[in-house]
Design a protein around this motif. Sequence first.
Motif, PDB file in Angstrom:
ATOM      1  N   ALA A 365       0.826  -1.208   0.000  1.00 50.11           N
ATOM      2  CA  ALA A 365       0.000   0.000   0.000  1.00 50.11           C
ATOM      3  C   ALA A 365       0.861   1.260   0.000  1.00 50.11           C
ATOM      4  CB  ALA A 365      -0.925  -0.009   1.218  1.00 50.11           C
ATOM      5  N   LEU A 366       0.417   2.256  -0.760  1.00 42.54           N
ATOM      6  CA  LEU A 366       1.048   3.572  -0.791  1.00 42.54           C
ATOM      7  C   LEU A 366       0.410   4.420   0.306  1.00 42.54           C
ATOM      8  CD1 LEU A 366       2.989   5.404  -2.563  1.00 42.54           C
ATOM      9  CD2 LEU A 366       0.908   6.192  -3.698  1.00 42.54           C
ATOM     10  N   GLY A 367       1.228   5.084   1.113  1.00 37.71           N
ATOM     11  CA  GLY A 367       0.699   5.894   2.208  1.00 37.71           C
ATOM     12  C   GLY A 367      -0.192   7.008   1.707  1.00 37.71           C
ATOM     13  N   PRO A 368      -1.262   7.333   2.433  1.00 39.56           N
ATOM     14  CA  PRO A 368      -2.175   8.395   1.989  1.00 39.56           C
ATOM     15  C   PRO A 368      -1.493   9.749   1.868  1.00 39.56           C
ATOM     16  CG  PRO A 368      -2.687   7.677   4.242  1.00 39.56           C
ATOM     17  CD  PRO A 368      -1.716   6.698   3.680  1.00 39.56           C
ATOM     18  N   GLU A 369      -0.505  10.048   2.735  1.00 35.62           N
ATOM     19  CA  GLU A 369       0.192  11.330   2.635  1.00 35.62           C
ATOM     20  C   GLU A 369       0.897  11.462   1.291  1.00 35.62           C
ATOM     21  OE1 GLU A 369       0.835   9.054   4.917  1.00 35.62           O
ATOM     22  OE2 GLU A 369       0.244   9.838   6.883  1.00 35.62           O
ATOM     23  N   LEU A 370       1.535  10.364   0.852  1.00 36.96           N
ATOM     24  CA  LEU A 370       2.253  10.383  -0.416  1.00 36.96           C
ATOM     25  C   LEU A 370       1.281  10.438  -1.587  1.00 36.96           C
ATOM     26  CD1 LEU A 370       5.276  10.412  -0.820  1.00 36.96           C
ATOM     27  CD2 LEU A 370       5.222   7.965  -1.236  1.00 36.96           C
ATOM     28  N   SER A 371       0.201   9.674  -1.488  1.00 39.39           N
ATOM     29  CA  SER A 371      -0.804   9.668  -2.551  1.00 39.39           C
ATOM     30  C   SER A 371      -1.403  11.059  -2.739  1.00 39.39           C
ATOM     31  CB  SER A 371      -1.907   8.663  -2.212  1.00 39.39           C
ATOM     32  OG  SER A 371      -2.966   8.730  -3.138  1.00 39.39           O
ATOM     33  N   LEU A 372      -1.740  11.731  -1.638  1.00 38.93           N
ATOM     34  CA  LEU A 372      -2.322  13.068  -1.716  1.00 38.93           C
ATOM     35  C   LEU A 372      -1.312  14.084  -2.241  1.00 38.93           C
ATOM     36  CD1 LEU A 372      -4.364  13.125   1.609  1.00 38.93           C
ATOM     37  CD2 LEU A 372      -5.296  13.101  -0.708  1.00 38.93           C
ATOM     38  N   PHE A 373      -0.034  13.916  -1.870  1.00 36.35           N
ATOM     39  CA  PHE A 373       0.989  14.833  -2.367  1.00 36.35           C
ATOM     40  C   PHE A 373       1.067  14.782  -3.887  1.00 36.35           C
ATOM     41  CE2 PHE A 373       5.321  15.085  -4.047  1.00 36.35           C
ATOM     42  CZ  PHE A 373       5.606  16.424  -3.800  1.00 36.35           C
ATOM     43  N   PHE A 374       1.159  13.573  -4.440  1.00 36.90           N
ATOM     44  CA  PHE A 374       1.287  13.461  -5.896  1.00 36.90           C
ATOM     45  C   PHE A 374       0.020  13.940  -6.599  1.00 36.90           C
ATOM     46  CE2 PHE A 374       4.951  10.766  -4.952  1.00 36.90           C
ATOM     47  CZ  PHE A 374       5.841  11.205  -5.924  1.00 36.90           C
ATOM     48  N   GLN A 375      -1.137  13.628  -6.023  1.00 37.28           N
ATOM     49  CA  GLN A 375      -2.368  14.162  -6.619  1.00 37.28           C
ATOM     50  C   GLN A 375      -2.347  15.680  -6.620  1.00 37.28           C
ATOM     51  OE1 GLN A 375      -6.213  12.534  -5.437  1.00 37.28           O
ATOM     52  NE2 GLN A 375      -5.205  10.698  -4.648  1.00 37.28           N
ATOM     53  N   GLY A 376      -1.866  16.265  -5.515  1.00 37.23           N
ATOM     54  CA  GLY A 376      -1.861  17.713  -5.382  1.00 37.23           C
ATOM     55  C   GLY A 376      -0.936  18.416  -6.351  1.00 37.23           C
ATOM     56  N   PRO A 398     -10.212   3.758  -8.956  1.00 37.62           N
ATOM     57  CA  PRO A 398     -10.904   4.129 -10.202  1.00 37.62           C
ATOM     58  C   PRO A 398     -10.586   5.573 -10.567  1.00 37.62           C
ATOM     59  CG  PRO A 398     -12.439   4.082  -8.363  1.00 37.62           C
ATOM     60  CD  PRO A 398     -11.143   3.578  -7.824  1.00 37.62           C
ATOM     61  N   PRO A 399     -10.138   5.857 -11.792  1.00 33.47           N
ATOM     62  CA  PRO A 399      -9.835   7.226 -12.201  1.00 33.47           C
ATOM     63  C   PRO A 399     -11.023   8.159 -11.979  1.00 33.47           C
ATOM     64  CG  PRO A 399      -9.023   5.677 -13.837  1.00 33.47           C
ATOM     65  CD  PRO A 399      -9.849   4.886 -12.870  1.00 33.47           C
ATOM     66  N   GLY A 400     -10.752   9.260 -11.302  1.00 28.44           N
ATOM     67  CA  GLY A 400     -11.804  10.224 -11.021  1.00 28.44           C
ATOM     68  C   GLY A 400     -12.588   9.946  -9.762  1.00 28.44           C
ATOM     69  N   ARG A 401     -12.348   8.765  -9.151  1.00 33.17           N
ATOM     70  CA  ARG A 401     -13.037   8.411  -7.906  1.00 33.17           C
ATOM     71  C   ARG A 401     -12.036   7.848  -6.900  1.00 33.17           C
ATOM     72  NH1 ARG A 401     -17.854   9.979  -6.305  1.00 33.17           N
ATOM     73  NH2 ARG A 401     -18.230   7.980  -5.263  1.00 33.17           N
ATOM     74  N   GLU A 402     -10.808   8.381  -6.916  1.00 35.80           N
ATOM     75  CA  GLU A 402      -9.768   7.898  -6.016  1.00 35.80           C
ATOM     76  C   GLU A 402     -10.142   8.184  -4.554  1.00 35.80           C
ATOM     77  OE1 GLU A 402      -7.947   9.208  -9.930  1.00 35.80           O
ATOM     78  OE2 GLU A 402      -9.229  10.145  -8.409  1.00 35.80           O
ATOM     79  N   LYS A 403      -9.761   7.270  -3.691  1.00 41.62           N
ATOM     80  CA  LYS A 403      -9.976   7.464  -2.256  1.00 41.62           C
ATOM     81  C   LYS A 403      -8.675   7.095  -1.548  1.00 41.62           C
ATOM     82  CE  LYS A 403     -13.907   6.224  -0.349  1.00 41.62           C
ATOM     83  NZ  LYS A 403     -14.982   5.418   0.305  1.00 41.62           N
ATOM     84  N   SER A 404      -7.935   8.108  -1.112  1.00 43.90           N
ATOM     85  CA  SER A 404      -6.642   7.860  -0.480  1.00 43.90           C
ATOM     86  C   SER A 404      -6.812   7.083   0.819  1.00 43.90           C
ATOM     87  CB  SER A 404      -5.923   9.182  -0.208  1.00 43.90           C
ATOM     88  OG  SER A 404      -6.722  10.009   0.619  1.00 43.90           O
ATOM     89  N   GLY A 405      -5.785   6.298   1.141  1.00 42.43           N
ATOM     90  CA  GLY A 405      -5.857   5.447   2.322  1.00 42.43           C
ATOM     91  C   GLY A 405      -6.427   4.079   2.023  1.00 42.43           C
ATOM     92  N   THR A 406      -6.987   3.903   0.819  1.00 35.10           N
ATOM     93  CA  THR A 406      -7.489   2.607   0.379  1.00 35.10           C
ATOM     94  C   THR A 406      -6.673   2.156  -0.833  1.00 35.10           C
ATOM     95  OG1 THR A 406      -9.104   3.295  -1.314  1.00 35.10           O
ATOM     96  CG2 THR A 406      -9.787   3.467   0.995  1.00 35.10           C
TER      97      THR A 406
END
Length: 631
Positions: A365-376, A398-406
Amino acid sequence: MRDIAFAPPVVPPLTGGLADGLFDLAGRDPALPLLARRAGTDAGGWEEVTAAEVRDEVVDLAKGLVAAGISPGHRVALMARTRYEWTVFAYALWAVGAEVVPVHPAAAREQAECILRDADCVAVVVEDEQGAMTVGTVCARLPRLRHVWQLDADAVRELARRGARVPYTTVESLRRIVLPDATAAVVHTSGTSGRPLGCALSHRALAYRADTLPAGAHAAAAPGEQPSVLAFLPFSHVYGIMIMVSCVRGGVLMAHLPEPGEGALASALATFRPTYLYGVPSVFERTYKGFVRAAERAGRGALFERAARTARDFAAAEERRRLGRGTGPGLELRGRHALYERTVYRGLRAALGGRVRRGGSGGCALGPELSLFFQGIGVHVHDGYGLTEVSGGITLQPPGREKSGTVGRPLPGTEVRVADDGEILVRGPSVFQGYVGQEEATRAALRGGWLATGDIGRLDAEGYLTITGRKKEIIVTSGGQSVAPAPLERRLRMHPLVHQAVVVGDDRPCVGALITLDPEFLAHWRAARALRGDPAGRESREEYALREELARAVASANSAVSRAESIRVHRVLPEPFAVADGLLTPSMKPRRDAIARHYAAEIDAMYAARSPARRGAREPADWDEPDDVFR
């Protein structure tokens, strides 16, 4: 069963083998650039090879394989780095009905022998003299092994020359009799918690899983632009094979990078300029730390920290809006984000080649902090979850329906359940045929048509899966506290100084951690904090400052768990874990049992330094303060 999620199939059923995908593409669009490799000695140049050219090379090599006696059902090992010839060999083998057995190029002699013997290989393709020597030392114990072909000794050309007199119709006849349910590859598990097992994956399973992935890569490309991927993870792992098959079947231009070191990867990203970036979490962690290091060297560390925080806040607000849980970023946040887009984010994307807009992360799993950083910063990294036993993929954001932490929702055609004990169960067309030569292990894994993954997690009301741990990796302290190590390790690795982290604590009074430092960031950290004074005093103050910095990293990791689950002791090791020493899997995951054995003395010393007898404590709860022990 507690929870269930299912995604209906969206791809047509397979009618032949994997090689058909290449031949069909070459027939429809022969001039389409399909593969790319370094152009001679020019480090900045890439040579593109069209679909028709790849098909012709595959046919010539397949004829050579036939001339060498390779027949349908024969297993041939590929023991090489991620290079152009790996893909050509794989498709040539599939064209004649043979089976691919990937072996990591850095595999030790015992590991290589184990895989070659268990898979009953008749031939092996190695990269260089070192690989030939590794295989040569075990050939006498492998009576079925008839051929050792060396890529750097021009094996592809020699085999093509050998098969010059074999008619094209022979290859065509063999390709057309390959059935979807025939075995395409025997891919070994990572072996994080035991001996690797060979998973038999059919053509249908690999094709089905690959066919559900190209949509993300195509969405990352600008209108009218061919999507492109830089392949640098080892093809010895199912993740790499899944990407390779997906690119060929989806018409995505794929470049090969044999050397995935940080410098080589940065150069390849800048010159090849992919539109889609895939990797394991450690790749994205290293990328983030590289950004931090570059910003601090330029004297812009504080600016980057503010920009990173804004990126995460902006992405979190956007995510809430997409999921119908908020109105999105406010005016002030949008203003800050727009400012940093001009001054920071654009430059970060340029460091990735300038065209990357989406990516995929797997392996863990990719950490939510890292996932949100790259999205941002404008790069949506779609975290996913998969196993070798399911041809690589189970869920994806799913593209356009991402949920970080999952790790997203089930891929098309895949059904996911969570058992009463929290174990994740999977069913679908990409599930493997069984472990080669291990009937008992196969029966234990496949229960009534469901694959028991060994992972534990939960499904929310919208079908998003969250991984909370692995059954065999759950740590139970002497006080009876159960701890999942992965979340703690992931948070530790977010600190720029921390390269790797492995949490320990089975039958111990508290949780501990083994830590390795990032050598490049450590050098930068020391240079940025050059202390004055006599050498002895300077070294002592530097070590104290380093201890303080690591204590903050541990405290940050502990903030996400209860006090009973927190890290109370940690030890810094002098060298990182590596694949070559058997402490990492080919997918860069820690082999926990091997690490515990290798560092048994260090672990004992770590706990002895904080023993209750020395501190006057009688209960595990008395181990309150984190303590670091340098080797």
